[in-house]
Motif scaffolding. Structure first.
Motif, PDB file in Angstrom:
ATOM      1  N   PRO A 213      27.983  85.578  44.498  1.00 53.10           N
ATOM      2  CA  PRO A 213      29.309  86.164  44.258  1.00 53.10           C
ATOM      3  C   PRO A 213      30.408  85.100  44.243  1.00 53.10           C
ATOM      4  N   LEU A 214      31.561  85.485  43.731  1.00 54.17           N
ATOM      5  CA  LEU A 214      32.588  84.488  43.469  1.00 54.17           C
ATOM      6  C   LEU A 214      33.973  85.126  43.551  1.00 54.17           C
ATOM      7  N   ARG A 215      34.909  84.425  44.142  1.00 51.20           N
ATOM      8  CA  ARG A 215      36.306  84.882  44.152  1.00 51.20           C
ATOM      9  C   ARG A 215      37.190  83.655  43.991  1.00 51.20           C
ATOM     10  N   VAL A 216      37.723  83.430  42.803  1.00 49.90           N
ATOM     11  CA  VAL A 216      38.548  82.236  42.583  1.00 49.90           C
ATOM     12  C   VAL A 216      39.818  82.569  41.808  1.00 49.90           C
ATOM     13  N   ILE A 217      40.830  81.742  42.029  1.00 47.60           N
ATOM     14  CA  ILE A 217      41.947  81.694  41.088  1.00 47.60           C
ATOM     15  C   ILE A 217      41.970  80.283  40.509  1.00 47.60           C
ATOM     16  N   ALA A 218      42.531  80.153  39.304  1.00 47.29           N
ATOM     17  CA  ALA A 218      42.611  78.847  38.647  1.00 47.29           C
ATOM     18  C   ALA A 218      43.995  78.694  38.030  1.00 47.29           C
ATOM     19  N   PRO A 219      44.913  78.077  38.764  1.00 47.61           N
ATOM     20  CA  PRO A 219      46.243  77.837  38.203  1.00 47.61           C
ATOM     21  C   PRO A 219      46.235  76.529  37.406  1.00 47.61           C
ATOM     22  N   GLY A 220      47.040  76.460  36.350  1.00 48.30           N
ATOM     23  CA  GLY A 220      47.097  75.187  35.629  1.00 48.30           C
ATOM     24  C   GLY A 220      47.861  75.265  34.328  1.00 48.30           C
ATOM     25  N   ARG A 221      47.931  74.101  33.655  1.00 50.62           N
ATOM     26  CA  ARG A 221      48.668  74.005  32.397  1.00 50.62           C
ATOM     27  C   ARG A 221      47.806  74.483  31.237  1.00 50.62           C
TER      28      ARG A 221
ATOM     29  N   ILE B 298      33.511  88.034  40.997  1.00 52.89           N
ATOM     30  CA  ILE B 298      32.166  88.444  40.591  1.00 52.89           C
ATOM     31  C   ILE B 298      31.429  88.896  41.847  1.00 52.89           C
ATOM     32  N   ASP B 299      30.880  90.101  41.779  1.00 56.43           N
ATOM     33  CA  ASP B 299      30.102  90.589  42.921  1.00 56.43           C
ATOM     34  C   ASP B 299      29.277  91.775  42.425  1.00 56.43           C
ATOM     35  N   GLU B 300      28.555  92.426  43.343  1.00 55.36           N
ATOM     36  CA  GLU B 300      27.810  93.620  42.930  1.00 55.36           C
ATOM     37  C   GLU B 300      28.718  94.830  43.059  1.00 55.36           C
ATOM     38  N   GLY B 301      28.683  95.703  42.071  1.00 57.69           N
ATOM     39  CA  GLY B 301      29.425  96.957  42.153  1.00 57.69           C
ATOM     40  C   GLY B 301      30.934  96.832  41.988  1.00 57.69           C
ATOM     41  N   ILE B 302      31.394  95.783  41.366  1.00 55.69           N
ATOM     42  CA  ILE B 302      32.845  95.617  41.141  1.00 55.69           C
ATOM     43  C   ILE B 302      33.285  96.543  40.000  1.00 55.69           C
ATOM     44  N   HIS B 303      34.426  97.223  40.188  1.00 57.07           N
ATOM     45  CA  HIS B 303      34.938  98.106  39.132  1.00 57.07           C
ATOM     46  C   HIS B 303      36.448  97.967  38.982  1.00 57.07           C
ATOM     47  N   LEU B 304      37.021  98.700  38.034  1.00 57.82           N
ATOM     48  CA  LEU B 304      38.449  98.571  37.723  1.00 57.82           C
ATOM     49  C   LEU B 304      39.355  98.847  38.926  1.00 57.82           C
TER      50      LEU B 304
ATOM     51  N   GLY C  28      40.782  92.617  32.729  1.00 59.38           N
ATOM     52  CA  GLY C  28      39.702  93.516  32.364  1.00 59.38           C
ATOM     53  C   GLY C  28      38.438  93.209  33.132  1.00 59.38           C
ATOM     54  N   MET C  29      37.396  93.996  32.828  1.00 63.17           N
ATOM     55  CA  MET C  29      36.096  93.749  33.431  1.00 63.17           C
ATOM     56  C   MET C  29      35.382  92.676  32.612  1.00 63.17           C
TER      57      MET C  29
ATOM     58  N   GLU D  83      26.419  86.368  30.677  1.00 66.20           N
ATOM     59  CA  GLU D  83      25.195  85.739  30.155  1.00 66.20           C
ATOM     60  C   GLU D  83      25.444  84.280  29.780  1.00 66.20           C
ATOM     61  N   PHE D  84      26.558  84.013  29.107  1.00 69.20           N
ATOM     62  CA  PHE D  84      26.904  82.620  28.753  1.00 69.20           C
ATOM     63  C   PHE D  84      26.987  81.752  30.007  1.00 69.20           C
ATOM     64  N   ALA D  85      27.422  82.359  31.124  1.00 72.85           N
ATOM     65  CA  ALA D  85      27.579  81.584  32.367  1.00 72.85           C
ATOM     66  C   ALA D  85      26.286  81.582  33.187  1.00 72.85           C
ATOM     67  N   GLY D  86      25.204  82.215  32.626  1.00 75.03           N
ATOM     68  CA  GLY D  86      23.912  82.172  33.311  1.00 75.03           C
ATOM     69  C   GLY D  86      23.746  83.204  34.408  1.00 75.03           C
ATOM     70  N   LEU D  87      24.587  84.253  34.417  1.00 75.53           N
ATOM     71  CA  LEU D  87      24.452  85.299  35.439  1.00 75.53           C
ATOM     72  C   LEU D  87      23.830  86.550  34.825  1.00 75.53           C
ATOM     73  N   ASP D  88      23.065  87.286  35.638  1.00 74.20           N
ATOM     74  CA  ASP D  88      22.413  88.501  35.171  1.00 74.20           C
ATOM     75  C   ASP D  88      23.429  89.654  35.175  1.00 74.20           C
ATOM     76  N   PRO D  89      23.813  90.150  33.999  1.00 73.93           N
ATOM     77  CA  PRO D  89      24.863  91.174  33.938  1.00 73.93           C
ATOM     78  C   PRO D  89      24.411  92.527  34.489  1.00 73.93           C
ATOM     79  N   ASP D  90      23.088  92.715  34.712  1.00 80.45           N
ATOM     80  CA  ASP D  90      22.642  93.970  35.322  1.00 80.45           C
ATOM     81  C   ASP D  90      22.796  93.915  36.842  1.00 80.45           C
ATOM     82  N   LYS D  91      22.880  92.717  37.370  1.00 80.85           N
ATOM     83  CA  LYS D  91      23.061  92.577  38.824  1.00 80.85           C
ATOM     84  C   LYS D  91      24.542  92.390  39.179  1.00 80.85           C
ATOM     85  N   TRP D  92      25.263  91.589  38.381  1.00 79.01           N
ATOM     86  CA  TRP D  92      26.627  91.195  38.746  1.00 79.01           C
ATOM     87  C   TRP D  92      27.663  91.836  37.830  1.00 79.01           C
ATOM     88  N   GLN D  93      28.748  92.289  38.422  1.00 79.75           N
ATOM     89  CA  GLN D  93      29.895  92.730  37.633  1.00 79.75           C
ATOM     90  C   GLN D  93      31.116  91.945  38.129  1.00 79.75           C
TER      91      GLN D  93
END
Ligand code: PHE
Length: 350
Positions: A188-196, A218-224, A293-294, A301-311
């Motif tokens: 799982p992941l929780r980041v912000i990225a400030p920049g130019r 990014i985590d399991e079961g994340i929704h709007l 958005g979600m 998939e491009f980032a190598g994560l399983d979209p059925d496990k992670w939202q």
């Protein structure tokens, strides 16, 4: 002759006067040089006597000049030191000091607010490759959404990324940091990225360089609902008021599905729009604030994560825009003029 010369050397007050004495004695037509020349016409016996005597004269004059020269130089240095003495007890004039720029200030505030919600700060390069800036965000070559960004491209072909040569660009948004954070840190992941970020665009509300902050969870079961709560909590803390009301509108970004545009309610306070309150109430309105958005399955998939496990959800917001709203500034271009009077006007002590 010698005692006369030594006396003249002794009374010389300047380096120039001393030099005149040297020329008079040791110069080409000086009297010591003239005596030296007479040696040639002497018998060997005379020369044996006169030679050492004349050389002795020469040494005596030369030594006297060197000694006097050293004395004059030492006196000159003493005089200079006396003249240039510095009174360290005098108060110094105040040096103008810099201050934190509102954009930096806002980025610091954002990092702090999100840190409280468990986010860390991620970053990526401003000179980005086409794959990270577009392709991996579900914008393949010739995708129409690429035209939404007036991109600064570098002229030459860049290095290979993901198995194909890619052009380099000035990143048009902070979203490529989503891919970099996911591939580097996983889930799982929780980041912000400030920049130019950079877009070929310039008027009162657009500058070719501006600032964004990206958010990604990014985590399991994340929704709007998580997205909405996070944005509400963030905006209440940032604008320091509890009555921040958000409206989510369907939108489109290639890298989120569904995508939502987030509006914030404002109200009219003495002719000024102040954030807060229900935008649908009389005398109120909505202001478009950010895109979100979600996270699209294809991006995971491009980032190598399983979209059925992670939202996950993502959002991107203009930092300069946030600063303008918070501090009541109206011309974006003034942000990058470097005028201390402007900073002082808004209470940023320059
Ligand atoms: N990257 C988008 C932009 O620059 C904003 C955005 C970020 C939208 C993340 C959705 C999710 O406009």
């Amino acid at each position: 002759r010698l005692s006369e010369a030594l006396a003249a050397i002794d009374v010389a007050q300047t380096i120039d006067a001393l030099e005149a004495q040297r020329v008079a004695a040791l110069g080409k037509s000086g009297w010591v040089s003239a005596l030296l020349k007479t040696l040639g016409g002497m018998t060997p016996e005379e020369r044996q006597v006169e030679g050492p005597r004349i050389q002795g004269l020469r040494a005596a004059v030369s030594d006297a000049i060197d000694a006097k020269k050293a004395a004059l130089e030492a006196a000159a240095l003493d005089a200079q030191l006396a003249r240039e003495v510095i009174d360290l007890t005098l108060p110094a004039p105040a040096a103008p000091k810099g201050s934190i720029h509102p954009v930096s200030q806002v980025m610091d505030e954002l990092a702090e607010i999100f840190a409280d919600m468990g986010f860390s700060v991620a970053s990526g390069p401003e000179i980005e490759d086409d794959w990270h800036n577009f392709t991996s965000l579900n914008m393949p070559e010739s995708h129409p959404a690429r035209a939404m960004h007036d991109t600064f491209y570098f002229p030459d072909e860049g290095p290979e990324v993901a198995g194909a040569p890619t052009r380099m660009v000035l990143r048009t948004h902070t979203s490529p940091v989503q891919i970099r954070a996911m591939t580097q840190q996983g889930a799982p992941l929780r980041v912000i990225a400030p920049g130019r970020v950079y877009r070929s665009d310039s008027d009162a509300t657009h500058t070719p360089m501006f600032h964004q902050v990206e958010g990604l969870v990014i985590d399991e079961g994340i929704h709007l609902g998580h997205l909405k709560w996070t944005l509400e909590t963030f905006l209440k803390a940032f604008f320091e008021r509890e009555d921040i009301v958000l409206r989510l509108r369907p939108s489109y970004f290639p890298f989120t599905e569904p995508s939502v545009e987030v509006d914030v309610g404002w109200q009219d306070v003495n002719g000024r729009r102040v954030l807060g309150g229900d935008g649908d109430a009389p005398g109120h309105g909505w202001m478009e604030l950010l895109g979100s958005g979600m996270v699209n399955r294809r991006v995971l998939e491009f980032a190598g994560l399983d979209p059925d496990k992670w939202q996950g959800f993502a959002f991107g917001v203009g930092v300069d825009r946030l600063a303008m709203l918070k501090y009541g500034m109206d011309d974006l271009r003034a942000f990058f003029d470097g005028d201390g009077r402007w900073l002082a006007h808004y209470g940023f002590d320059p």
